[in-house]
Scaffold this active site. Structure first.
Site, PDB file in Angstrom:
ATOM      1  N   ASP A  59       0.884  -1.156   0.000  1.00 48.62           N
ATOM      2  CA  ASP A  59       0.000   0.000   0.000  1.00 48.62           C
ATOM      3  C   ASP A  59       0.933   1.219   0.000  1.00 48.62           C
ATOM      4  O   ASP A  59       2.118   1.121   0.309  1.00 48.62           O
ATOM      5  CB  ASP A  59      -0.928  -0.002   1.222  1.00 48.62           C
ATOM      6  CG  ASP A  59      -2.128   0.926   1.008  1.00 48.62           C
ATOM      7  OD1 ASP A  59      -2.057   1.805   0.114  1.00 48.62           O
ATOM      8  OD2 ASP A  59      -3.132   0.794   1.741  1.00 48.62           O
TER       9      ASP A  59
HETATM   10  C1  BGC Z   1      -5.074   3.306   0.358  1.00 48.77           C
HETATM   11  C2  BGC Z   1      -5.188   2.353  -0.810  1.00 48.77           C
HETATM   12  C3  BGC Z   1      -4.987   3.115  -2.099  1.00 48.77           C
HETATM   13  C4  BGC Z   1      -3.636   3.818  -2.064  1.00 48.77           C
HETATM   14  C5  BGC Z   1      -3.299   4.597  -3.314  1.00 48.77           C
HETATM   15  C6  BGC Z   1      -3.807   4.134   0.301  1.00 48.77           C
HETATM   16  O1  BGC Z   1      -3.827   5.123   1.269  1.00 48.77           O
HETATM   17  O2  BGC Z   1      -5.090   2.581   1.553  1.00 48.77           O
HETATM   18  O3  BGC Z   1      -6.427   1.718  -0.794  1.00 48.77           O
HETATM   19  O4  BGC Z   1      -5.085   2.247  -3.177  1.00 48.77           O
HETATM   20  O5  BGC Z   1      -3.637   4.731  -0.967  1.00 48.77           O
HETATM   21  O6  BGC Z   1      -4.060   5.728  -3.424  1.00 48.77           O
END
Ligand code: BGC
Length: 756
Positions: free
Chosen positions: A261
């Site tokens: 993530d």
């Molecule tokens: C979120 C993800 C997301 C990623 C990219 C993160 O903060 O938890 O679900 O895909 O950001 O934006």
């Protein structure tokens, strides 16, 4: 109703016609192409593929035939606008895309055809925008109603989540692009999600929290997996060898790419040596494997220092190349053409929304409202007029238009009907306890969302109840629009922070109770929320509709149900407890921001309420209709070795056409180990049945539907014996019962040798 049925049939036909994809190579051919490219690459070039080249991209390497950057975009209900290379800002001009209902709404349709359509819209819009990888779907389980992201997930039940994510992923990937199942795993709260350490026993992990991920990998062939931010037993998810290598690769045979993530990478060699994948973050923060801003290759230094083997880097790069090859990105095979913001996509958004809406109560038959009998309508609740599509952090979108409920009401009723909108009277709004936000603000910023902080001033809101009462008594219908909002103000729902309690906004409950006591004509409550809210007035509300966030067509979807153009057929994908204190997480006392132990074990959602015999506000699977259904002739037959077919006849016994969801639960009268009271193992939604019409629905079960995860052998095991098959229309409304006689010794043996 007729048009809805016709339109529905057309979409489903189009969906099945679109099943074949152009470029999607089979695994062997993709691996061959990936290996050939890998063989041409230098160590530095391979290193380029182990981390982002920017916030949402992987490097182009023209020398070996990768002529463009691989482009990613959030989320599970829209294709979020593209981002700048080094920060979270959107590139200009900001692109627009269709915003579909959220995944909690999709799950409430209990309709796999809707999931397929949902995925296809996203796939088509990605191709039109030139996006290669969708950062969705999110399949974490709704463990607690407080989780700020429940609205982004597929509910509390592993079977429902698994069965809905598979067609959705297949729909996305049918457009020769990749889907990403996230957040792997145990990211079931947002409170301090970047640091919290979760502890879950293996049986619960495999029975509750992993099945949707597993189905995504094994049944849908998902190409990418995103690890979660949290720690699991003290180890970051992105460094967890048991999960990444042991479960994903070895047990499930996952061949695609694993990515962190955004900002979830914490090391260089430790991650790589524990099955970790590529590092993603805001562009200027990517630093452990390949540092695009500085043009440095720390992973190459680690190889030279003997901390990581070159074979490990090869493997990481190979996984990326495999995904690129599968989608045709690497090989240059013609990829399926997409389209964006079309009428068809907007209609699908509306259709999924309509199919997801739950009629919770209709005791006096107030719904549907007869539009022709209305001259004056009072709408109470500002959420009826507030747009939501641009909110929700990484789940937000940028839409060409958004129809709120008020917009739809005005369009439906025309100028001759007076519509008055008033806010719900509330107590003075208190300053939010934003301690969670303070802890996790970094994560929220990293995610690129807006952080809308409460200004703390507070304000008394809304008209007095006396004024409202006079208006309500003079209206032909009073519609209360309550629930939650997306964002960071007060007790809203969003990423990076949990709701601080399960309550409605202060003062709202008291106002709604008062409104319900007035006996105003045609009083209807609409609750729009992505997670359960502990309303105190539902016993005195004879009429109640429930919806999650429905995207750009939300208002139209709700209005069409309110006026009976569509007969509601959604079913709750989460148990609605009466109060937070009734939930397993609350009673086992393991909800905090540091060390979370999943002490309630597999008793999640309705499993907990069944086990403790607690009456919920609304049970999992609940949802009424404007008609009535008879479910009869439940019959369980062996349908071959270790296969049972459960049949039930559903008859529309009312006056309007409608659809019913038949839910199949398994219970364990001869259990030799601790089992839940019952577990959902399958479901089927009927077609639109005319009054008097019947349909026999069939749900297939296999021996794994009776299995539990045996921690001693570390395998799923099915004990021989008799199992009860309960067929119902909600988890608390069982209409028929059958028995399956199971002897799965061969399957157990096969599972053991295949390590499944
Ligand atoms: C979120 C993800 C997301 C990623 C990219 C993160 O903060 O938890 O679900 O895909 O950001 O934006």
């Amino acid at each position: 109703m007729k048009t809805a049925n016709l339109r529905f049939a057309t979409f489903v036909a189009a969906a099945s016609a679109a099943i074949s994809c152009f470029a999607m190579l089979d695994d062997e051919a993709a691996l061959k192409a990936a290996r050939e490219t890998l063989a041409k690459m230098t160590l530095e070039e391979k290193a380029l593929l182990t981390g982002g080249s920017g916030t949402m991209t992987l490097s182009a390497i023209p020398r070996v035939g990768i002529t463009k950057e691989w482009t990613m975009s959030d989320n599970s209900s829209t294709v979020r606008p593209q981002m700048n290379r080094w920060d979270w800002d959107y590139t200009k001009p900001r692109s627009e895309n269709t915003k579909l209902p959220s995944l909690s709404a999709l799950a409430s349709t209990w309709d796999v055809e809707m999931a397929r359509l949902h995925g296809e819209v996203l796939g088509a819009e990605m191709r039109d925008r030139g996006v290669d990888e969708l950062l969705g779907p999110g399949v974490n389980i709704a463990r607690t109603p407080l989780n700020g992201r429940n609205w982004e997930y597929l509910g509390e039940d592993p079977c429902l989540a698994a069965k809905m994510c598979v067609p959705m992923i297949k729909g996305v990937q049918s457009y020769d692009v990749a889907a990403t199942v996230k957040h792997f795993c145990l990211n079931d709260q947002e409170w301090n999600r970047n640091n919290v350490d979760t502890h879950c026993d293996l049986r619960t992990l495999h029975e509750i929290y992993l099945p949707a991920f597993r189905a995504a990998v094994q049944e849908a062939g998902v190409l990418c997996v995103m690890t979660s931010y949290n720690k699991i037993d003290g180890i970051w998810a992105s460094e967890n060898k048991y999960l990444q290598t042991g479960v994903l690769r070895d047990r499930w045979g996952f061949k695609g790419l694993i990515e962190t993530d955004w900002g979830g990478q914490h090391s260089n060699s430790f991650s790589a040596n524990n099955g970790g994948g590529i590092e993603m973050d805001r562009g200027d923060q990517i630093k452990f494997h390949y540092n695009p801003k500085a043009g440095k290759y720390p992973i190459v230094d680690a190889v030279k220092a003997g901390k990581i083997s070159e074979a490990t880097v090869d493997e990481m790069a190979l996984h990326v190349l495999f995904v690129m090859a599968k989608t045709g990105f690497l090989t240059g095979a013609p990829r399926k053409a997409g389209e964006r913001n079309t009428k068809k996509h907007q209609e699908i958004a509306r259709l999924i929304g309509e199919e997801s809406i739950v009629l919770a109560k209709n005791e006096k038959g107030v719904l549907p409202l007869d539009a022709k009998s209305l001259k004056k309508v009072l709408v109470i609740g500002k959420n009826a007029a507030e747009k939501q599509c641009h909110k929700g952090c990484s789940a937000e979108g940028n839409v060409p238009y958004e129809i709120t409920f008020l917009d739809a009401l005005k369009a439906r009723l025309g100028k001759s009907v007076e519509i008055v909108l008033k806010p719900l009277p509330k107590e003075k709004v208190k300053k939010t306890d934003d301690s969670q936000l303070a802890v996790d603000l970094s994560g929220v910023e990293r995610a690129g969302g807006h952080v809308e902080k409460d200004d703390g001033k507070g304000k008394a809101e809304g008209p007095g109840l006396d004024e409202l009462k006079a208006l309500a008594l003079a209206s032909d219908a009073t519609i209360v629009f309550t629930g939650t909002e997306l964002g960071y103000d007060g007790n809203m729902e969003s990423e990076g922070r949990d709701r601080k309690d399960m309550l409605a906004d202060p003062g709202e409950d008291a106002s709604i109770s008062a409104i319900l006591s007035w006996g105003a004509k045609n009083t209807v409550v609409i609750s729009r929320a992505g997670t359960p809210v502990g309303y105190t007035w539902t016993d005195s509300a004879p009429t109640m509709l429930m919806s999650s966030y429905l995207g750009m067509e939300e208002g139209n979807s709700i209005a069409r149900v309110v006026f009976g153009d569509v007969n509601p057929s959604g079913k709750l994908c989460q148990t609605w407890p009466k109060r937070y204190e009734d939930t397993g997480v609350a009673q086992m006392g393991t909800y905090n921001e540091k060390e979370v132990v999943y002490n309630e074990r597999f008793y999640v959602g309705y499993r907990w309420f069944d086990y403790k015999k607690i009456e919920p506000m609304f049970p999992f699977g609940h949802g009424l209709s404007y008609t009535t259904f008879d479910v009869s002739g439940v019959d369980v037959k062996s349908a071959g070795p270790n296969c049972w077919s459960v049949r039930a006849k559903v008859t529309n016994t009312g006056k309007v056409a409608g659809r019913e969801v038949v839910q199949v639960y398994v219970a364990y009268p001869e259990a030799k180990v601790e089992r839940c009271v019952k577990d959902l193992r399958g479901f089927a939604k009927t077609k639109l049945l005319k009054p008097g019409e019947s349909e026999v629905v069939t749900v297939e079960l296999s021996s794994s539907d009776f299995a539990y995860f045996d921690e001693l052998t570390h395998q799923f095991t099915t004990d021989p014996g008799k199992y009860d098959i309960l067929v119902g229309v909600s988890s608390r409304d069982i209409r028929g019962k059958g028995t399956a006689e199971v002897d799965a010794s061969i399957e157990n043996f096969l599972r053991l040798i295949k390590r499944l």
